[in-house]
Enzyme design. Structure first.
Site, short mmCIF file in Angstrom:
data_model
loop_
_atom_site.label_atom_id
_atom_site.label_comp_id
_atom_site.label_asym_id
_atom_site.label_seq_id
_atom_site.Cartn_x
_atom_site.Cartn_y
_atom_site.Cartn_z
CB SER A 182 32.27 8.44 67.74
OG SER A 182 30.96 8.80 67.72
CE1 TYR A 197 31.53 6.40 62.20
CE2 TYR A 197 30.43 7.31 63.87
CZ TYR A 197 31.68 7.06 63.30
OH TYR A 197 31.95 8.54 63.83
P1 NAP Z 1 35.07 14.50 57.26
O1 NAP Z 1 34.69 16.07 57.39
O2 NAP Z 1 33.99 13.89 56.36
O3 NAP Z 1 36.53 14.38 57.44
C1 NAP Z 1 36.54 12.86 57.19
C2 NAP Z 1 37.81 13.25 56.78
O4 NAP Z 1 38.94 11.97 56.08
C3 NAP Z 1 38.33 14.17 55.25
O5 NAP Z 1 39.39 14.25 55.16
C4 NAP Z 1 38.71 12.45 54.46
O6 NAP Z 1 39.42 12.56 53.27
C5 NAP Z 1 39.10 11.10 55.26
N1 NAP Z 1 39.53 9.67 55.07
C6 NAP Z 1 38.17 9.42 54.53
N2 NAP Z 1 38.23 8.29 54.39
C7 NAP Z 1 39.69 8.24 53.42
C8 NAP Z 1 40.13 7.60 53.01
N3 NAP Z 1 40.10 5.78 52.83
N4 NAP Z 1 41.75 7.48 53.02
C9 NAP Z 1 42.53 9.10 53.85
N5 NAP Z 1 41.29 9.91 54.23
C10 NAP Z 1 40.32 9.85 54.42
O7 NAP Z 1 34.71 14.36 58.70
P2 NAP Z 1 35.30 14.50 60.23
O8 NAP Z 1 34.00 15.00 60.95
O9 NAP Z 1 35.67 15.57 60.51
O10 NAP Z 1 35.43 13.07 61.17
C11 NAP Z 1 36.90 13.04 61.15
C12 NAP Z 1 36.57 11.95 62.49
O11 NAP Z 1 35.90 12.31 63.18
C13 NAP Z 1 36.20 10.50 62.09
O12 NAP Z 1 36.96 10.03 61.88
C14 NAP Z 1 34.34 10.56 62.49
O13 NAP Z 1 34.31 9.26 62.70
C15 NAP Z 1 34.66 11.75 63.42
N6 NAP Z 1 33.86 11.61 64.34
C16 NAP Z 1 33.33 12.29 63.52
C17 NAP Z 1 31.98 13.31 64.43
C18 NAP Z 1 31.03 14.17 63.73
O14 NAP Z 1 29.29 14.40 63.78
N7 NAP Z 1 31.09 14.84 62.29
C19 NAP Z 1 31.76 12.88 65.70
C20 NAP Z 1 32.37 11.72 66.02
C21 NAP Z 1 33.49 11.19 65.84
P3 NAP Z 1 39.75 12.71 51.35
O15 NAP Z 1 37.79 12.18 51.49
O16 NAP Z 1 39.47 13.78 51.02
O17 NAP Z 1 39.72 11.20 51.06
#
Ligand code: NAP
Length: 255
Positions: free
Chosen positions: A142, A155
């Site tokens: 990130s 985070y």
């Molecule tokens: P999201 O829509 O909330 O997706 C997060 C995913 O992680 C979900 O599929 C969730 O699945 C899974 N997850 C969370 N905790 C888990 C656990 N204990 N075991 C297994 N799976 C788990 O968010 P996203 O934006 O796509 O995030 C994906 C990645 O991108 C993350 O690493 C986040 O830090 C990074 N990121 C996001 C952003 C942003 O602005 N969105 C920016 C920079 C980086 P379940 O809940 O079904 O388990």
């Protein structure tokens, strides 16, 4: 036929990566806790392709639980030999409190998922890539792994960890023909803010008045990194929405 294992495939970037990769003919192993979401995604992918060779498998796994991950790996060790690509997408932020006001359980959840889950999956899947002398590990870092901000201490710490781990991993794997990529997005409109703020109304506000990145934007970049020729390793990629210029500065056009 290449097989990609995607953690966090039930939502957001992981889900979008699964769709993009299926369109390129990759077989998929999808992991998350919400089984229903994974099964829906599997049906959507299989119903929208004519490619009979694509195999989509779903596994329910809580990446906070190292013992569960190890047991799952042992139970499926033969099947997992086919994994060429590991996309460590599962992750989350919890809360926006300052250190002095933060909840220790929130900290544990972020550390266990974003760090322990990611390193455990990586450690378990690497030996087979080494044996095959090929592989690609894509980590979701990130901009928080580059620039820390108030209210994001732990985070940001976990994402700085992802950057450091990815750099060292690439060096550890010298000579094995395995690529390592750390993708570092700014604001992407997914369920990320719903999870972080535990409030859907407030989460909606986060993306108001500007065009944030979409999960598809990042998924396309993941696919692009994977599809570079084998001798090309995209080590890191920082991607912002045009209206976002730092972790905390966003130009919004509000009525
Ligand atoms: P999201 O829509 O909330 O997706 C997060 C995913 O992680 C979900 O599929 C969730 O699945 C899974 N997850 C969370 N905790 C888990 C656990 N204990 N075991 C297994 N799976 C788990 O968010 P996203 O934006 O796509 O995030 C994906 C990645 O991108 C993350 O690493 C986040 O830090 C990074 N990121 C996001 C952003 C942003 O602005 N969105 C920016 C920079 C980086 P379940 O809940 O079904 O388990």
């Amino acid at each position: 036929m290449k097989t990609a294992l995607i953690t966090g495939a039930s939502s957001g970037i992981g889900q979008a990566a699964a769709i993009e990769l299926s369109q390129k003919g990759y077989s998929l192993i999808l992991i998350a806790r919400r089984r229903d979401r994974l099964e829906q995604l599997k049906s959507k992918i299989l119903n929208s392709t004519d490619n009979q060779n694509i195999i989509v498998e779903c596994y329910t796994l809580d990446l906070k639980e190292q013992t569960s991950i190890k047991n799952w790996f042992q139970e499926n060790i033969k099947n997992l030999e086919k994994v060429d690509i590991l996309i460590n997408c599962a992750g989350l932020a919890r809360g926006i409190s300052k250190v002095q006001d933060s909840n220790l359980l929130d900290w544990n959840e972020m550390i266990e998922t974003n760090i322990n889950g990611l390193i455990t999956m990586t450690r378990l899947l690497i030996p087979n890539m080494i044996k095959k002398n090929k592989g690609h590990i894509v980590n979701l870092g990130s901009i928080a792994g580059r620039w820390s901000y108030t209210g994001g201490s732990v985070y940001c710490g976990t994402k700085h960890f992802v950057k450091a781990f990815s750099e060292a991993l690439r060096q550890d794997l010298i000579g094995y023909n395995i690529r390592v990529t750390n993708i570092e997005p700014g604001m992407v409109n997914t369920e990320f803010s719903n999870v972080r703020l535990r409030d859907d109304k407030k989460a909606e506000e986060v993306y108001k008045g500007f065009s944030p990145l979409t999960a598809k934007d990042i998924a396309e970049i993941i696919v692009w990194s994977l599809e570079r020729p084998q001798h090309v390793n995209i080590q890191e990629m920082v991607v912002f929405p045009t209206a976002q210029v730092s972790a905390t500065q966003v130009y919004r056009e509000l009525p």
